[in-house]
Design a protein around this motif. Structure first.
Motif, mmCIF file in Angstrom:
data_model
loop_
_atom_site.group_PDB
_atom_site.id
_atom_site.type_symbol
_atom_site.label_atom_id
_atom_site.label_comp_id
_atom_site.label_asym_id
_atom_site.label_seq_id
_atom_site.Cartn_x
_atom_site.Cartn_y
_atom_site.Cartn_z
ATOM 1 N N ARG A 250 -1.854 -2.920 2.439
ATOM 2 C CA ARG A 250 -0.404 -2.752 2.576
ATOM 3 C C ARG A 250 -0.151 -1.764 3.709
ATOM 4 O O ARG A 250 -0.775 -0.715 3.758
ATOM 5 C CB ARG A 250 0.193 -2.280 1.260
ATOM 6 C CG ARG A 250 -0.005 -3.320 0.165
ATOM 7 C CD ARG A 250 0.596 -2.857 -1.134
ATOM 8 N NE ARG A 250 0.218 -3.701 -2.232
ATOM 9 C CZ ARG A 250 0.911 -4.756 -2.659
ATOM 10 N NH1 ARG A 250 2.015 -5.098 -2.062
ATOM 11 N NH2 ARG A 250 0.504 -5.454 -3.677
ATOM 12 N N HIS B 196 2.293 0.310 4.516
ATOM 13 C CA HIS B 196 3.023 1.566 4.329
ATOM 14 C C HIS B 196 2.479 2.303 3.114
ATOM 15 O O HIS B 196 2.178 1.690 2.094
ATOM 16 C CB HIS B 196 4.519 1.291 4.147
ATOM 17 C CG HIS B 196 5.110 0.511 5.261
ATOM 18 N ND1 HIS B 196 5.391 1.071 6.498
ATOM 19 C CD2 HIS B 196 5.438 -0.802 5.362
ATOM 20 C CE1 HIS B 196 5.886 0.146 7.297
ATOM 21 N NE2 HIS B 196 5.920 -0.997 6.632
ATOM 22 N N ARG C 252 5.391 -6.088 -4.286
ATOM 23 C CA ARG C 252 5.412 -5.415 -2.989
ATOM 24 C C ARG C 252 4.858 -3.999 -3.005
ATOM 25 O O ARG C 252 4.777 -3.362 -1.958
ATOM 26 C CB ARG C 252 6.850 -5.398 -2.460
ATOM 27 C CG ARG C 252 7.366 -6.800 -2.225
ATOM 28 C CD ARG C 252 8.856 -6.890 -1.985
ATOM 29 N NE ARG C 252 9.454 -5.756 -1.351
ATOM 30 C CZ ARG C 252 10.732 -5.417 -1.505
ATOM 31 N NH1 ARG C 252 11.515 -6.117 -2.286
ATOM 32 N NH2 ARG C 252 11.227 -4.378 -0.883
ATOM 33 N N THR C 253 4.500 -3.465 -4.173
ATOM 34 C CA THR C 253 3.977 -2.100 -4.244
ATOM 35 C C THR C 253 2.749 -2.012 -5.134
ATOM 36 O O THR C 253 2.508 -2.871 -5.981
ATOM 37 C CB THR C 253 5.026 -1.111 -4.805
ATOM 38 O OG1 THR C 253 5.353 -1.496 -6.140
ATOM 39 C CG2 THR C 253 6.273 -1.060 -3.952
ATOM 40 N N ASP D 195 4.454 -3.070 0.903
ATOM 41 C CA ASP D 195 4.550 -4.046 1.989
ATOM 42 C C ASP D 195 5.625 -3.684 3.004
ATOM 43 O O ASP D 195 5.544 -4.077 4.164
ATOM 44 C CB ASP D 195 4.850 -5.440 1.434
ATOM 45 C CG ASP D 195 3.692 -6.004 0.632
ATOM 46 O OD1 ASP D 195 2.558 -5.527 0.790
ATOM 47 O OD2 ASP D 195 3.936 -6.929 -0.169
ATOM 48 N N ASP D 196 6.660 -2.954 2.563
ATOM 49 C CA ASP D 196 7.761 -2.598 3.463
ATOM 50 C C ASP D 196 8.317 -1.236 3.054
ATOM 51 O O ASP D 196 8.011 -0.718 1.978
ATOM 52 C CB ASP D 196 8.847 -3.674 3.461
ATOM 53 C CG ASP D 196 9.364 -3.965 2.069
ATOM 54 O OD1 ASP D 196 10.144 -3.133 1.549
ATOM 55 O OD2 ASP D 196 8.992 -5.010 1.485
ATOM 56 N N LEU D 197 9.122 -0.660 3.915
ATOM 57 C CA LEU D 197 9.635 0.689 3.667
ATOM 58 C C LEU D 197 10.597 0.757 2.482
ATOM 59 O O LEU D 197 10.636 1.761 1.764
ATOM 60 C CB LEU D 197 10.300 1.241 4.929
ATOM 61 C CG LEU D 197 9.338 1.527 6.089
ATOM 62 C CD1 LEU D 197 10.117 1.954 7.321
ATOM 63 C CD2 LEU D 197 8.335 2.588 5.693
ATOM 64 N N THR D 198 11.354 -0.283 2.256
ATOM 65 C CA THR D 198 12.266 -0.299 1.114
ATOM 66 C C THR D 198 11.473 -0.250 -0.198
ATOM 67 O O THR D 198 11.799 0.511 -1.110
ATOM 68 C CB THR D 198 13.172 -1.551 1.150
ATOM 69 O OG1 THR D 198 13.912 -1.530 2.367
ATOM 70 C CG2 THR D 198 14.115 -1.585 -0.027
#
Length: 81
Positions: free
Chosen positions: A3, A5, A37-38, A56-59
């Motif tokens: 991942r 981030h 995603r986390t 996977d992404d900042l959010t």
């Protein structure tokens, strides 16, 4: 899967007993709260706890960090550490 981030949250306590109590309270949530995603890992070393959140992404990273901050805060409150 790697991942892109990551963030590491470190919580320091007065002694290893307090750290062990908080870690035992929150580590059972590791597999229950993760989404697609986390991912989170928890390690304890003497009087500190380290939670590493990858996403996977900042959010998703922000949401994961907020979740773990809240879980640790509740555990600390209940344990009165």
């Amino acid at each position: 899967m790697s991942r892109p981030h990551a963030a590491t949250l470190v919580f320091d306590y007065a002694d290893s007993t307090a750290a062990r109590l908080v870690a035992a309270s929150v580590e059972q949530e590791l597999d229950d709260i993760e989404g697609d995603r986390t991912h989170a890992t928890l390690t304890r070393s003497e009087a500190s706890i380290e939670v590493r959140v990858t996403a996977d992404d900042l959010t998703a990273l922000r949401a994961g960090m907020n979740t773990w901050f809240s879980l640790v805060e509740v555990a600390e409150s209940v344990a009165e550490v």
